[in-house]
Enzyme design. Structure first.
Site, mmCIF file in Angstrom:
data_model
loop_
_atom_site.group_PDB
_atom_site.id
_atom_site.type_symbol
_atom_site.label_atom_id
_atom_site.label_comp_id
_atom_site.label_asym_id
_atom_site.label_seq_id
_atom_site.Cartn_x
_atom_site.Cartn_y
_atom_site.Cartn_z
ATOM 1 C CE LYS A 55 34.928 25.859 12.402
ATOM 2 N NZ LYS A 55 36.140 25.737 13.242
ATOM 3 C CD GLN A 99 39.833 25.774 13.039
ATOM 4 O OE1 GLN A 99 38.739 26.321 12.960
ATOM 5 N NE2 GLN A 99 39.963 24.463 13.148
ATOM 6 C CG ASP A 122 35.339 25.806 19.597
ATOM 7 O OD1 ASP A 122 34.431 25.160 19.032
ATOM 8 O OD2 ASP A 122 36.524 25.768 19.232
#
Length: 298
Positions: A55, A99, A122
């Protein structure tokens, strides 16, 4: 019947990343705006380390502002929430991703809830889930967004098609069902308790497998010519007893790919399919969040 068309995630993801990079360059030139992404990693989970590195590298390659906060395994809930609050207040950061999974002593629910919904790239906050369910502009979870891009690339219009989603997770199953509904599909969400699950799957023009069960979907579950999107990423031992005894594993999806490819019209491989789209869609979401923050989205 001919072998299914393989829906290769690599060229689609590369095209999306190129489009994101071009849009970032345009935002910088025309508005002095550099989209910023912050990724938070707690602990030393090997798979998470790889994802986070990818990422960071891809966001920088697209010309974005990118920061990674690597926190020790023993980080407290309070310290993690304080970092999220700090990132919420940072005007250079337009997207925040924590994460998952977090270490077991941390509760992910209040952490996700603490993220500013406008920076929730997200798409996991209840605000964004509610906006998506209402058909309103939202930040959509990256994997479902990637699935939809692949479906449109493969089929064009999805209007009127029968879609079956196997799996009801908040990360994939539920949001992709909402996106398919918005695309004018007739949608069924199926799961482990569904009666005659194979029969339900056989009705689908579009079958999305997101149950987290390795190779669960067999060839005789698939309508001939259907488009199959396999979201599963499962590590299983090799069938070769020597490799299995050595502890070696391979990655497979939720679909029994070899047999399914003989029935489906088009199918995503694992690896090499949906997974490659997730990071590209994260970059796309960050650009969307930055534009909305500046009032630039039409």
């Amino acid at each position: 019947m001919a072998e299914a068309r393989i829906i290769d995630g690599k060229p689609i993801a590369e095209q999306l990343q190129a489009e994101v990079a071009a849009e970032v360059a345009q935002l910088k030139a025309a508005h002095g705006l550099t989209p910023g992404l912050a990724v938070v990693l707690v602990g030393e989970d090997p798979a998470s380390q790889i994802y986070v590195r990818s990422k960071g590298e891809k966001s920088l390659a697209a010309g974005m502002h990118s920061v990674t906060h690597r926190l020790p395994e023993q980080t407290t809930q309070e310290a993690l929430l304080a970092l999220v609050a700090e990132l919420n207040a940072d005007p250079a950061i337009h997207g925040i991703l924590v994460q998952l999974p977090l270490p077991k002593h941390l509760d992910q629910r209040p952490v996700i809830a603490a993220i500013d919904p406008a920076k929730d790239v997200d798409g996991l906050t209840t605000i964004n889930a509610g906006l998506l369910a209402s058909g309103l502009p939202s930040l959509t979870p990256c994997t479902p967004l990637g699935c939809m891009i692949m479906l449109r690339e493969t089929l064009g219009s999805l209007s009127g098609l029968r879609a079956v989603v196997v799996g009801r997770s908040v990360l994939v199953g539920r949001p992709i069902a909402q996106l398919l509904l918005q695309a004018d599909c007739t949608v069924t969400i199926a799961h482990s308790r569904t009666q005659d699950l194979p029969g339900v799957c056989r009705e689908a023009d579009i079958l999305v497998a997101a149950a987290g069960q390795p190779q669960m979907v067999k060839a005789d579950w698939i309508k001939p010519g259907a488009t199959v999107i396999d979201v599963g990423i499962n590590r299983v031992p090799f069938r070769d007893p020597v490799k299995a005894a050595a502890g070696k594993t391979k990655v497979v999806g939720d679909v029994d790919y070899k047999s399914a490819a003989k029935v489906a019209g088009a199918i995503t491989p694992v690896p090499g399919g949906v997974g490659l789209m997730t990071v590209a869609c994260l970059l796309k979401n960050t650009v969307t969040a930055a534009k909305r923050n500046r009032g630039l989205e039409a």
